[in-house]
Scaffold this active site. Structure first.
Site, PDB file in Angstrom:
ATOM      1  N   TYR A 108       0.833  -1.203   0.000  1.00  0.00           N
ATOM      2  CA  TYR A 108       0.000   0.000   0.000  1.00  0.00           C
ATOM      3  C   TYR A 108       0.863   1.246   0.000  1.00  0.00           C
ATOM      4  O   TYR A 108       2.074   1.173   0.203  1.00  0.00           O
ATOM      5  CB  TYR A 108      -0.941   0.003   1.216  1.00  0.00           C
ATOM      6  CG  TYR A 108      -0.269   0.305   2.548  1.00  0.00           C
ATOM      7  CD1 TYR A 108       0.543  -0.633   3.168  1.00  0.00           C
ATOM      8  CD2 TYR A 108      -0.442   1.537   3.173  1.00  0.00           C
ATOM      9  CE1 TYR A 108       1.151  -0.346   4.389  1.00  0.00           C
ATOM     10  CE2 TYR A 108       0.162   1.823   4.396  1.00  0.00           C
ATOM     11  CZ  TYR A 108       0.954   0.876   4.987  1.00  0.00           C
ATOM     12  OH  TYR A 108       1.571   1.152   6.184  1.00  0.00           O
ATOM     13  N   LYS A 160       6.537  -1.805   1.778  1.00  0.00           N
ATOM     14  CA  LYS A 160       5.343  -1.264   2.447  1.00  0.00           C
ATOM     15  C   LYS A 160       4.194  -2.260   2.299  1.00  0.00           C
ATOM     16  O   LYS A 160       3.263  -2.071   1.504  1.00  0.00           O
ATOM     17  CB  LYS A 160       4.994   0.119   1.878  1.00  0.00           C
ATOM     18  CG  LYS A 160       4.160   0.965   2.837  1.00  0.00           C
ATOM     19  CD  LYS A 160       4.229   2.433   2.488  1.00  0.00           C
ATOM     20  CE  LYS A 160       3.234   3.288   3.246  1.00  0.00           C
ATOM     21  NZ  LYS A 160       3.315   3.216   4.706  1.00  0.00           N
ATOM     22  N   GLU A 207      12.345   2.658  14.071  1.00  0.00           N
ATOM     23  CA  GLU A 207      11.356   3.625  13.577  1.00  0.00           C
ATOM     24  C   GLU A 207      10.075   3.441  14.375  1.00  0.00           C
ATOM     25  O   GLU A 207      10.003   2.594  15.265  1.00  0.00           O
ATOM     26  CB  GLU A 207      11.098   3.427  12.084  1.00  0.00           C
ATOM     27  CG  GLU A 207      10.480   2.069  11.759  1.00  0.00           C
ATOM     28  CD  GLU A 207      10.124   1.874  10.297  1.00  0.00           C
ATOM     29  OE1 GLU A 207       9.906   2.871   9.574  1.00  0.00           O
ATOM     30  OE2 GLU A 207      10.022   0.707   9.889  1.00  0.00           O
ATOM     31  N   LEU A 244      11.208   1.551   6.998  1.00  0.00           N
ATOM     32  CA  LEU A 244      10.584   1.979   5.749  1.00  0.00           C
ATOM     33  C   LEU A 244      11.232   3.318   5.380  1.00  0.00           C
ATOM     34  O   LEU A 244      11.339   4.216   6.225  1.00  0.00           O
ATOM     35  CB  LEU A 244       9.073   2.163   5.930  1.00  0.00           C
ATOM     36  CG  LEU A 244       8.391   2.598   4.633  1.00  0.00           C
ATOM     37  CD1 LEU A 244       8.253   1.425   3.674  1.00  0.00           C
ATOM     38  CD2 LEU A 244       7.029   3.204   4.907  1.00  0.00           C
TER      39      LEU A 244
HETATM   40  N1  PDD Z   1       2.869   5.112   7.408  1.00  0.00           N
HETATM   41  N2  PDD Z   1       7.560   3.812   8.845  1.00  0.00           N
HETATM   42  C1  PDD Z   1       6.429   3.091   8.826  1.00  0.00           C
HETATM   43  C2  PDD Z   1       6.429   1.746   9.474  1.00  0.00           C
HETATM   44  C3  PDD Z   1       5.269   3.607   8.197  1.00  0.00           C
HETATM   45  O1  PDD Z   1       4.146   2.882   8.178  1.00  0.00           O
HETATM   46  C4  PDD Z   1       5.311   4.901   7.613  1.00  0.00           C
HETATM   47  C5  PDD Z   1       4.120   5.507   6.934  1.00  0.00           C
HETATM   48  C6  PDD Z   1       6.512   5.629   7.674  1.00  0.00           C
HETATM   49  C7  PDD Z   1       6.654   7.004   7.064  1.00  0.00           C
HETATM   50  O2  PDD Z   1       6.619   6.951   5.664  1.00  0.00           O
HETATM   51  P1  PDD Z   1       6.052   8.185   4.813  1.00  0.00           P
HETATM   52  O3  PDD Z   1       6.821   9.370   5.246  1.00  0.00           O
HETATM   53  O4  PDD Z   1       6.331   7.801   3.405  1.00  0.00           O
HETATM   54  O5  PDD Z   1       4.589   8.311   5.128  1.00  0.00           O
HETATM   55  C8  PDD Z   1       7.616   5.047   8.274  1.00  0.00           C
HETATM   56  C9  PDD Z   1       1.684   5.492   6.702  1.00  0.00           C
HETATM   57  C10 PDD Z   1       1.411   6.948   6.723  1.00  0.00           C
HETATM   58  C11 PDD Z   1       0.543   4.660   7.243  1.00  0.00           C
HETATM   59  O6  PDD Z   1       0.772   3.489   7.471  1.00  0.00           O
HETATM   60  O7  PDD Z   1      -0.559   5.168   7.400  1.00  0.00           O
END
Ligand code: PDD
Length: 285
Positions: free
Chosen positions: A33, A149, A182, A207
């Protein structure tokens, strides 16, 4: 106004939107996703989100459900049909529908795609950023490929729930060497007492956040020094500032880690400046 979702080629009212019970996403979490911020009706950093989607799909050997030009149209169309001004657009692609069996289904199986969009309360987010949030730490119990992801998020939802039950916004994962990897849905950062901005290197253990990439551009433009390396829980306790980043929260100051105040217990200047300048460096489409 009825809310609209895009499901496998059709725009449908959300209340009728459904996927097959043998969708491999439903059966096995066999899919990936993306979440992209929507600002003033436009997509923030769509190109980088789509690039990451293509990479995640490639790593799991799932085909692209449609050409990228068509996907671009669908994302904008779902935002427009739902009249989202500020919020997020969500896209999920799974390996498709097939009789439940662990190996990959026949090559003719079409990947399945769902796109939805939701409004977010921008004023509420700003209030939260002005106040800062608390995080807890937990052992990182995820698989070794969290750079993909994937929609399989059981450890993440358990961690997030634990955080909420302890009055915190986010859970920061800690590896076996006591270093923070993270958050359960965000990247983790600290600012040291000599002003260095530290976040873990983007290997298979985190991620590679799109917000993270933009924040790196912002902090360089602001003349700040970046260190991409692992940092320990003790370093985080002793930091001058801490913050987290994600597409839906942008730069969110962290003011408490496991009930210990970070710095003076209020959002720091570096986090505030990075949040303020973020959209000057993010792409809009
Ligand atoms: N989450 N690390 C994890 C485990 C994440 O699920 C996400 C993003 C990030 C940050 O990635 P980005 O800056 O590309 O949003 C880091 C999304 C927002 C979610 O699961 O809703």
């Amino acid at each position: 106004m009825s809310r609209i979702a895009y499901v496998n080629g059709q725009y449908v009212p959300r209340r009728h939107a459904a996927v097959h019970i043998e969708d491999r996403g439903y059966q096995f979490s066999d899919g990936v996703y993306e979440v992209c911020e929507v600002r003033e009706g436009r997509l923030v950093d769509q190109r980088r989100h789509i690039e990451r989607l293509v990479r995640s799909l490639g790593e799991l050997r799932i085909k692209l459900p449609m050409p990228l030009s068509a996907l671009n149209v669908v994302l904008h169309e779902v935002v427009a049909r739902n009249r989202i001004k500020n919020g997020i657009v969500y896209v999920q692609v799974t390996r498709g529908v097939a009789r439940r069996d662990h190996p990959f289904p026949p090559p003719s199986t079409k990947p399945a795609i769902v796109v939805t969009a939701n409004a977010l309360d921008a004023a509420k987010a700003e209030t939260m950023a002005a106040e800062g949030v608390a995080v807890i730490t937990l052992p990182d119990n995820r698989w070794e490929r969290v750079d993909i992801k994937a929609i399989a998020l059981l450890p993440n939802i358990l961690a997030k729930q634990a955080a909420r039950e302890q009055g915190a916004r986010e859970a920061w994962y800690v590896d076996k060497e006591n270093r923070i990897t993270e958050g359960s849905s965000s990247n983790a950062w600290i600012v040291t007492h000599d002003g260095k901005v530290v976040t873990r290197q983007a290997d298979h253990g985190i991620l590679k956040g799109i917000t993270r990439a933009v924040v790196i551009d912002v902090l360089r433009a602001q003349g700040l020094e970046l260190e991409e390396r692992a940092f320990t829980v003790e370093e985080a306790y002793a930091a001058r500032e801490a913050f987290l980043t994600s597409a839906s929260q942008l730069v969110m100051p962290v003011i408490r880690i496991n009930d210990r105040p970070v710095g003076n217990g209020a959002p720091g200047l570096v986090s505030a400046a990075l949040r303020r300048d973020f959209h000057r460096y993010a792409g809009l489409s």
